[in-house]
Design a protein around this motif. Structure first.
Motif, PDB file in Angstrom:
ATOM      1  N   LEU A   1       9.796  -6.029  -6.806  1.00 15.40           N
ATOM      2  CA  LEU A   1      10.242  -4.640  -6.714  1.00 15.40           C
ATOM      3  C   LEU A   1      11.765  -4.571  -6.626  1.00 15.40           C
ATOM      4  O   LEU A   1      12.401  -3.736  -7.289  1.00 15.40           O
ATOM      5  CB  LEU A   1       9.616  -3.974  -5.490  1.00 15.40           C
ATOM      6  N   SER A   2      12.364  -5.453  -5.829  1.00 11.95           N
ATOM      7  CA  SER A   2      13.810  -5.427  -5.620  1.00 11.95           C
ATOM      8  C   SER A   2      14.568  -5.753  -6.901  1.00 11.95           C
ATOM      9  O   SER A   2      15.569  -5.097  -7.233  1.00 11.95           O
ATOM     10  CB  SER A   2      14.191  -6.412  -4.514  1.00 11.95           C
ATOM     11  N   VAL A   3      14.103  -6.759  -7.618  1.00 10.77           N
ATOM     12  CA  VAL A   3      14.762  -7.109  -8.885  1.00 10.77           C
ATOM     13  C   VAL A   3      14.642  -5.953  -9.877  1.00 10.77           C
ATOM     14  O   VAL A   3      15.614  -5.576 -10.542  1.00 10.77           O
ATOM     15  CB  VAL A   3      14.151  -8.394  -9.473  1.00 10.77           C
ATOM     16  N   GLY A   4      13.447  -5.381  -9.974  1.00  8.51           N
ATOM     17  CA  GLY A   4      13.259  -4.243 -10.867  1.00  8.51           C
ATOM     18  C   GLY A   4      14.128  -3.064 -10.484  1.00  8.51           C
ATOM     19  O   GLY A   4      14.692  -2.382 -11.351  1.00  8.51           O
ATOM     20  N   GLN A   5      14.271  -2.816  -9.182  1.00 10.20           N
ATOM     21  CA  GLN A   5      15.095  -1.692  -8.727  1.00 10.20           C
ATOM     22  C   GLN A   5      16.564  -1.929  -9.025  1.00 10.20           C
ATOM     23  O   GLN A   5      17.286  -0.991  -9.398  1.00 10.20           O
ATOM     24  CB  GLN A   5      14.888  -1.461  -7.230  1.00 10.20           C
ATOM     25  N   LEU A   6      17.049  -3.156  -8.864  1.00 13.91           N
ATOM     26  CA  LEU A   6      18.449  -3.444  -9.182  1.00 13.91           C
ATOM     27  C   LEU A   6      18.732  -3.210 -10.658  1.00 13.91           C
ATOM     28  O   LEU A   6      19.767  -2.628 -11.021  1.00 13.91           O
ATOM     29  CB  LEU A   6      18.789  -4.884  -8.795  1.00 13.91           C
ATOM     30  N   LEU A   7      17.833  -3.656 -11.521  1.00 10.92           N
ATOM     31  CA  LEU A   7      18.009  -3.424 -12.959  1.00 10.92           C
ATOM     32  C   LEU A   7      17.954  -1.934 -13.275  1.00 10.92           C
ATOM     33  O   LEU A   7      18.754  -1.419 -14.076  1.00 10.92           O
ATOM     34  CB  LEU A   7      16.929  -4.176 -13.738  1.00 10.92           C
TER      35      LEU A   7
ATOM     36  N   THR B   1      10.584   3.512   3.412  1.00  7.69           N
ATOM     37  CA  THR B   1       9.452   3.129   4.259  1.00  7.69           C
ATOM     38  C   THR B   1       8.954   1.734   3.904  1.00  7.69           C
ATOM     39  O   THR B   1       8.623   0.927   4.781  1.00  7.69           O
ATOM     40  CB  THR B   1       8.307   4.142   4.095  1.00  7.69           C
ATOM     41  N   VAL B   2       8.905   1.428   2.596  1.00  5.98           N
ATOM     42  CA  VAL B   2       8.479   0.100   2.149  1.00  5.98           C
ATOM     43  C   VAL B   2       9.417  -0.970   2.692  1.00  5.98           C
ATOM     44  O   VAL B   2       8.975  -1.979   3.269  1.00  5.98           O
ATOM     45  CB  VAL B   2       8.432   0.040   0.606  1.00  5.98           C
ATOM     46  N   TYR B   3      10.714  -0.776   2.522  1.00  9.71           N
ATOM     47  CA  TYR B   3      11.669  -1.792   2.982  1.00  9.71           C
ATOM     48  C   TYR B   3      11.742  -1.848   4.507  1.00  9.71           C
ATOM     49  O   TYR B   3      11.994  -2.913   5.078  1.00  9.71           O
ATOM     50  CB  TYR B   3      13.052  -1.517   2.382  1.00  9.71           C
TER      51      TYR B   3
ATOM     52  N   LYS C   1       0.832  -1.202   0.000  1.00 10.43           N
ATOM     53  CA  LYS C   1       0.000   0.000   0.000  1.00 10.43           C
ATOM     54  C   LYS C   1       0.868   1.254   0.000  1.00 10.43           C
ATOM     55  O   LYS C   1       0.563   2.236  -0.689  1.00 10.43           O
ATOM     56  CB  LYS C   1      -0.923   0.001   1.223  1.00 10.43           C
ATOM     57  N   ILE C   2       1.939   1.222   0.770  1.00 10.42           N
ATOM     58  CA  ILE C   2       2.861   2.362   0.770  1.00 10.42           C
ATOM     59  C   ILE C   2       3.534   2.478  -0.596  1.00 10.42           C
ATOM     60  O   ILE C   2       3.663   3.576  -1.157  1.00 10.42           O
ATOM     61  CB  ILE C   2       3.905   2.190   1.882  1.00 10.42           C
ATOM     62  N   LEU C   3       3.946   1.351  -1.146  1.00 10.38           N
ATOM     63  CA  LEU C   3       4.586   1.352  -2.465  1.00 10.38           C
ATOM     64  C   LEU C   3       3.671   1.927  -3.535  1.00 10.38           C
ATOM     65  O   LEU C   3       4.138   2.561  -4.491  1.00 10.38           O
ATOM     66  CB  LEU C   3       4.998  -0.076  -2.827  1.00 10.38           C
ATOM     67  N   SER C   4       2.368   1.726  -3.396  1.00 14.07           N
ATOM     68  CA  SER C   4       1.421   2.182  -4.421  1.00 14.07           C
ATOM     69  C   SER C   4       1.464   3.697  -4.608  1.00 14.07           C
ATOM     70  O   SER C   4       1.084   4.202  -5.674  1.00 14.07           O
ATOM     71  CB  SER C   4       0.004   1.733  -4.070  1.00 14.07           C
ATOM     72  N   TRP C   5       1.936   4.433  -3.611  1.00 15.24           N
ATOM     73  CA  TRP C   5       2.030   5.883  -3.758  1.00 15.24           C
ATOM     74  C   TRP C   5       3.108   6.294  -4.751  1.00 15.24           C
ATOM     75  O   TRP C   5       3.142   7.456  -5.193  1.00 15.24           O
ATOM     76  CB  TRP C   5       2.297   6.532  -2.400  1.00 15.24           C
TER      77      TRP C   5
END
Length: 220
Positions: free
Chosen positions: A147-153, A65-67, A24-28
């Motif tokens: 999310l983590s894989v996408g962020q690393l890329l 905040t998400v992590y 929910k926090i990530l959705s922002w």
């Protein structure tokens, strides 16, 4: 790349009620991204430095905040918090100095690099946590793993792309940078969409499982 944020935004509107707290926090993020894109397009077409800074600072705060909610280790949560606060302090300090020097070029570059490095570190922390679980469930169903894989890329592509700035001498040599940014940004939004699609609400704990019934107490 900028239009691709509409896809995860649509998923957020359709499935927000099913999201666990961290998602929910990530959705922002979809609103942060849309706000900065619209700001650059309509309010700062010639100098978009401040909107780029807003985006990077906002992304650091939001993803931290998400992590913080997703990481289980108390020590690692504290490390996420301290690292995020230090990164935000650096970004805010450089931005404030830009008002005095009338140039935000340094702040933009540093905020972008800090955002990529810090969020890549948070992603690695979560991936290490998932490896330690040793469960047979496919990790590709976990929204924060996606999310983590996408962020690393995204971080790797972004740093590579903007490193080309220092090697470019003509506008034509900057074309690969723009292409890389567009590709990795779209890839990140694909992983973000998958994260929202695969997010599931936390299982409700039955009251009967927590509180013994009167008959059970009598038998005891």
């Amino acid at each position: 790349m900028q239009l691709s944020i509409l896809v995860p935004m649509l998923v957020v509107w359709l499935r927000r009620r099913d999201f666990p707290p961290a998602v929910k926090i990530l959705s922002w993020y979809v609103y942060l991204s849309a706000f900065c894109v619209l700001g650059i397009r309509f309010f700062a077409p010639y100098d978009n430095s401040l909107y780029l800074i807003y985006f990077n600072v906002g992304k650091i705060a939001l993803f931290a905040t998400v992590y913080y909610k997703a990481v289980e280790s108390v020590r690692m949560r504290q490390l996420v918090l301290i690292t995020a606060l230090a990164a935000l302090a650096v970004c805010v300090g450089l931005t404030a100095s830009g008002f005095f020097t009338h140039s935000f070029d340094l702040a933009v570059v540093v905020c972008r690099v800090v955002q990529s490095a810090v969020l890549a570190a948070f992603a690695l922390v979560y991936l290490e946590q998932m490896l330690g679980h040793g469960t047979t469930a496919p990790v590709s169903r976990d929204p924060i793993w996606l999310l983590s894989v996408g962020q690393l890329l995204y971080s790797a592509g972004t740093v590579t792309a903007f490193s080309l700035d220092y090697l470019s001498r003509t506008p034509y040599e900057q074309a690969p940078k723009s292409m890389i940014v567009a590709v990795v940004g779209t890839i990140f939004n694909v992983f973000l969409t998958l994260a929202f699609l695969r997010a599931k609400p936390l299982p409700a704990v039955a009251a009967d499982a927590e509180t013994p019934s009167a008959s059970q107490l009598a038998r005891a």
